[in-house]
Write a protein that holds these residues in place. Structure first.
Motif, PDB file in Angstrom:
ATOM      1  N   PRO A 299       0.660  -1.284  -0.143  1.00 42.62           N
ATOM      2  CA  PRO A 299      -0.057   0.093  -0.073  1.00 42.62           C
ATOM      3  C   PRO A 299       1.035   1.122  -0.092  1.00 42.62           C
ATOM      4  CG  PRO A 299      -0.670  -1.608   1.747  1.00 42.62           C
ATOM      5  CD  PRO A 299       0.279  -1.991   1.273  1.00 42.62           C
ATOM      6  N   SER A 302       1.756   1.872  -3.637  1.00 44.86           N
ATOM      7  CA  SER A 302       0.519   2.134  -4.406  1.00 44.86           C
ATOM      8  C   SER A 302       0.165   3.655  -4.025  1.00 44.86           C
ATOM      9  CB  SER A 302      -0.565   1.446  -4.316  1.00 44.86           C
ATOM     10  OG  SER A 302      -1.128   1.375  -2.861  1.00 44.86           O
ATOM     11  N   ILE A 303       0.418   4.168  -2.873  1.00 41.28           N
ATOM     12  CA  ILE A 303       0.194   5.767  -2.416  1.00 41.28           C
ATOM     13  C   ILE A 303       0.994   6.452  -3.202  1.00 41.28           C
ATOM     14  CG2 ILE A 303       0.327   7.219  -0.580  1.00 41.28           C
ATOM     15  CD1 ILE A 303      -1.037   5.019   1.109  1.00 41.28           C
ATOM     16  N   ALA A 416      -5.888   0.238  -6.213  1.00 40.27           N
ATOM     17  CA  ALA A 416      -5.419  -0.097  -4.863  1.00 40.27           C
ATOM     18  C   ALA A 416      -6.664  -0.239  -3.859  1.00 40.27           C
ATOM     19  CB  ALA A 416      -4.673   1.205  -4.611  1.00 40.27           C
ATOM     20  N   TYR A 420      -7.113  -3.819  -1.908  1.00 40.01           N
ATOM     21  CA  TYR A 420      -7.078  -3.835  -0.427  1.00 40.01           C
ATOM     22  C   TYR A 420      -8.378  -4.180   0.213  1.00 40.01           C
ATOM     23  CZ  TYR A 420      -2.732  -1.615  -1.716  1.00 40.01           C
ATOM     24  OH  TYR A 420      -1.663  -1.380  -2.462  1.00 40.01           O
ATOM     25  N   LEU A 427      -3.672  -3.786   3.972  1.00 44.04           N
ATOM     26  CA  LEU A 427      -3.879  -2.468   4.603  1.00 44.04           C
ATOM     27  C   LEU A 427      -3.636  -2.913   5.937  1.00 44.04           C
ATOM     28  CD1 LEU A 427      -4.834   0.295   4.171  1.00 44.04           C
ATOM     29  CD2 LEU A 427      -7.227  -0.417   4.743  1.00 44.04           C
ATOM     30  N   PHE A 430       0.154  -2.559   6.252  1.00 44.66           N
ATOM     31  CA  PHE A 430       0.620  -1.329   6.149  1.00 44.66           C
ATOM     32  C   PHE A 430       0.375  -0.402   7.433  1.00 44.66           C
ATOM     33  CE2 PHE A 430      -0.859   3.232   4.858  1.00 44.66           C
ATOM     34  CZ  PHE A 430       0.586   3.629   4.161  1.00 44.66           C
TER      35      PHE A 430
END
Length: 626
Positions: A299, A302-303, A416, A420, A427, A430
């Motif tokens: 994550p 991807s952010i 994403a 998730y 997630l 993360f």
């Protein structure tokens, strides 16, 4: 004293030959392909009256086609035969292909060169499942992530260098064709001798019956992979990265020319930044996750992809108008935001993709790993074709190149969220990773005492509301925590606990039924070979001292006799989440990156386990550091 890290693998015979074999293969693919494309684009190479634009697009499709046709067969062969022996066969084929390509370059025969490009696609399609599925055979479990990072780094650097070298060498006229033949054949031979140094990698499914029906086998492999949701969605995640990445790599020439007003050297600069970014991100994965397969990086990656892709659009709109070379672009202040955006898109791409490859390797049955990677190659190719088709449609509809790149960044957000939602574990990890890596610096001692496989109970002192998350972030294997039902039901903690399959428990006076259910779940988890972690004090300390251990641990071991490993947390007393100076989380927090410790003791045989000796051992492990 030298601290072991992933670069140590480069001095190991069990890894270095594989790395060099992969590196030379990826380099040669791009060396040959770019030289061929330069001949088409700039030196009039053609056939059947087709123009250069059509031939270049045909070349892209012909190189990808073998991944659809042969990936399933490649995956099966990598399971059935010794992977090192198979690598030698594949690299021998590369030498033959490069010999044929030599005649194509000498005769300026586009048909023969196109055929060789197809065969190089076959070569890559067969080597792909092998290179990833052999890593679990060559590497220890704590080396898997670092090994994947090195392979990804090497691949992207090889692609970049191959593209640059192919372009430069073929343009050294009138001898460019001779030079490129020598280079392609030379690297194919070097790759072959590197493959001969690869250690034996015995077949994982020697009795596998090869299925020759491409479509039936593809459906069969995908169907099998779908049964493991985490693995299948990891495959989709990797394929999405190639969808995203192929849009950027394909559009960089037009982006450099039309949006940035640059020449060919600016395009080369963009390719270099992106490739180096992926290489850097791939190498950083081991450092950021302490050599474990940390799903929390996915994550995070991807952010970053979306943040910097969106920022790239706005940065390019504010670029000072001028005609740029790579030098003037680098020296212009208004360019640096674009440079940083592209570099960081690559870095976060590395964070995104490396843990996913490692996850597939450790979560897939060892006799099916090659076929799972084959399925990944098929999906990657499909996503790249869809990306190309979408790009063509949108560009024809009047969307600008910069808008197309922006759209890819926005789409990444929705993809994403979808992934998730399907797999909350990403997630959850993360959140654990962010919390434990921003609040604390953890010194770990004795973590190697926790076995890689098999049932075991972990016990630990209970100092704060963060204890379980710190342990979850520090221990390589998934852990089933036994949690007080009140902590289990706290906001945020409830999501993490449910996703991690924590077991809520309550005292008999509050809920005898919940307590009985907890012990039943603990027994089942241990019977299934899982790790169960408990805090035997039964509550968070209110004075910094270790409370008396409750008899529940003895009941657990009596029901399911397994080894117990005592642990101790240090330095958390007085933290924001502890009860020092009043209720937890109602005082001024300490500074970020506070130093804490986790000490793991030696396993204790079940017949020697008592709550008193566990309590005593925990005192010894913790020492005076509260």
């Amino acid at each position: 004293m030298h601290k072991p890290n992933q670069f140590d693998l480069m001095g190991q015979k069990r890894f270095l030959p594989l790395f060099l074999t992969q590196f030379t293969g990826a380099f040669n693919d791009n060396l040959f392909k770019n030289a061929f494309l330069v001949l088409i684009a700039f030196h009039g190479l053609s056939t059947a009256g087709l123009n250069s634009a059509v031939l270049i697009n045909m070349a892209a499709g012909i190189f990808i086609l073998p991944f659809f046709l042969f990936s399933t067969l490649a995956g099966q062969l990598a399971e059935k035969y010794d992977k090192a022996l198979l690598a030698r066969w594949i690299k021998g084929l590369e030498i033959i292909i490069m010999l044929l390509a030599g005649f194509g370059f000498i005769w300026h025969n586009a048909v023969l060169l196109m055929g060789c490009l197809f065969l190089m696609g076959v070569h890559s399609a067969f080597f792909g499942p092998l290179k990833y599925s052999v890593l679990p055979q060559y590497l220890k479990s704590n080396e898997i992530l670092g090994g994947n990072g090195l392979i990804e780094m090497g691949t992207f650097v090889a692609i970049l260098l191959g593209q640059i070298a192919g372009t430069l060498i073929i343009q050294q006229q009138p001898y460019g064709e001779i030079y490129i033949i020598i280079a392609c054949l030379g690297f194919a031979i070097i790759g072959y001798f590197c493959s001969r140094a690869m250690p034996a990698a015995p077949p994982t499914a020697p009795n596998l019956k090869i299925g020759w029906n491409v479509f039936a086998e593809t459906a069969k492999i995908l169907s099998h992979t779908r049964k493991n949701k985490t693995v299948f969605n990891s495959l989709l995640g990797i394929s999405w990265f190639w969808f995203f990445g192929s849009i950027y790599l394909t559009q960089f020439p037009h982006f450099a020319k039309e949006t940035l007003h640059g020449d060919a050297s600016v395009y080369t600069l963009l390719m270099t930044l992106f490739s180096l970014g992926v290489a850097i991100g791939s190498l950083l994965c081991e450092k950021l996750s302490d050599a474990t397969v940390e799903l929390g990086l996915v994550p995070f990656g991807s952010i970053g992809l979306s943040v910097f892709a969106i920022d790239l659009f706005f940065a390019s709109q504010s670029l000072a108008p001028a005609s740029y070379t790579a030098y003037t672009f680098l020296t212009g202040l208004s360019s640096w935001r674009i440079i940083i955006d592209i570099l960081l898109i690559g870095v976060f791409g590395g964070f995104f993709i490396v843990p996913l490859y490692a996850l597939i390797q450790i979560r897939t049955e060892h006799e099916f790993t090659s076929r799972a990677i084959a399925a990944n190659n098929i999906l990657n190719s499909l996503f790249m074709v869809v990306a190309a088709a979408m790009s063509i449609v949108l560009l024809e509809a009047g969307v600008s190149v910069s808008q197309l790149l922006l759209l890819a960044g926005i789409l990444n957000i929705f993809v994403a969220i979808y992934i998730y939602t399907l797999i909350p574990e990403f997630l959850m990890r993360f959140m654990v990773w962010i919390l434990t890596h921003t609040l604390y610096r953890i010194k770990k001692t004795g973590v190697e005492n926790i076995p890689e496989h098999g049932a075991v109970v972990l016990t630990c002192n209970h100092v704060s509301f963060m204890d379980a998350m710190i342990l979850a972030g520090a221990i390589r294997r998934p852990v089933r925590f036994v949690m007080d039902h009140r902590i289990y039901n706290l906001p945020i903690m409830n999501f993490i606990c449910r996703t991690a399959n924590a077991i809520p428990i309550a005292p008999t006076k509050e809920s005898a039924q919940m307590k009985d259910s907890a012990f039943t779940q603990i027994a089942q988890a241990l019977a299934d070979g899982e790790i169960v972690a408990i805090f035997p004090e039964g509550r968070i300390t209110s004075n910094g001292k270790i409370n008396r251990f409750m008899p529940g641990i003895e009941q657990i071991i009596k029901t399911t006799p397994v080894p117990v490993i005592p642990m101790a947390l240090q330095g958390l007393w007085g933290s924001f989440f502890s009860r020092k100076d009043g209720a937890a989380m109602l005082k001024m927090p300490r500074g970020i990156f506070s130093k804490i410790g986790l000490v793991v003791g030696k396993p204790i045989a079940p017949e020697s386990v008592t709550r008193l000796n566990l309590e005593q051992e925990t005192h010894v492990l913790r020492g005076d550091w509260q």
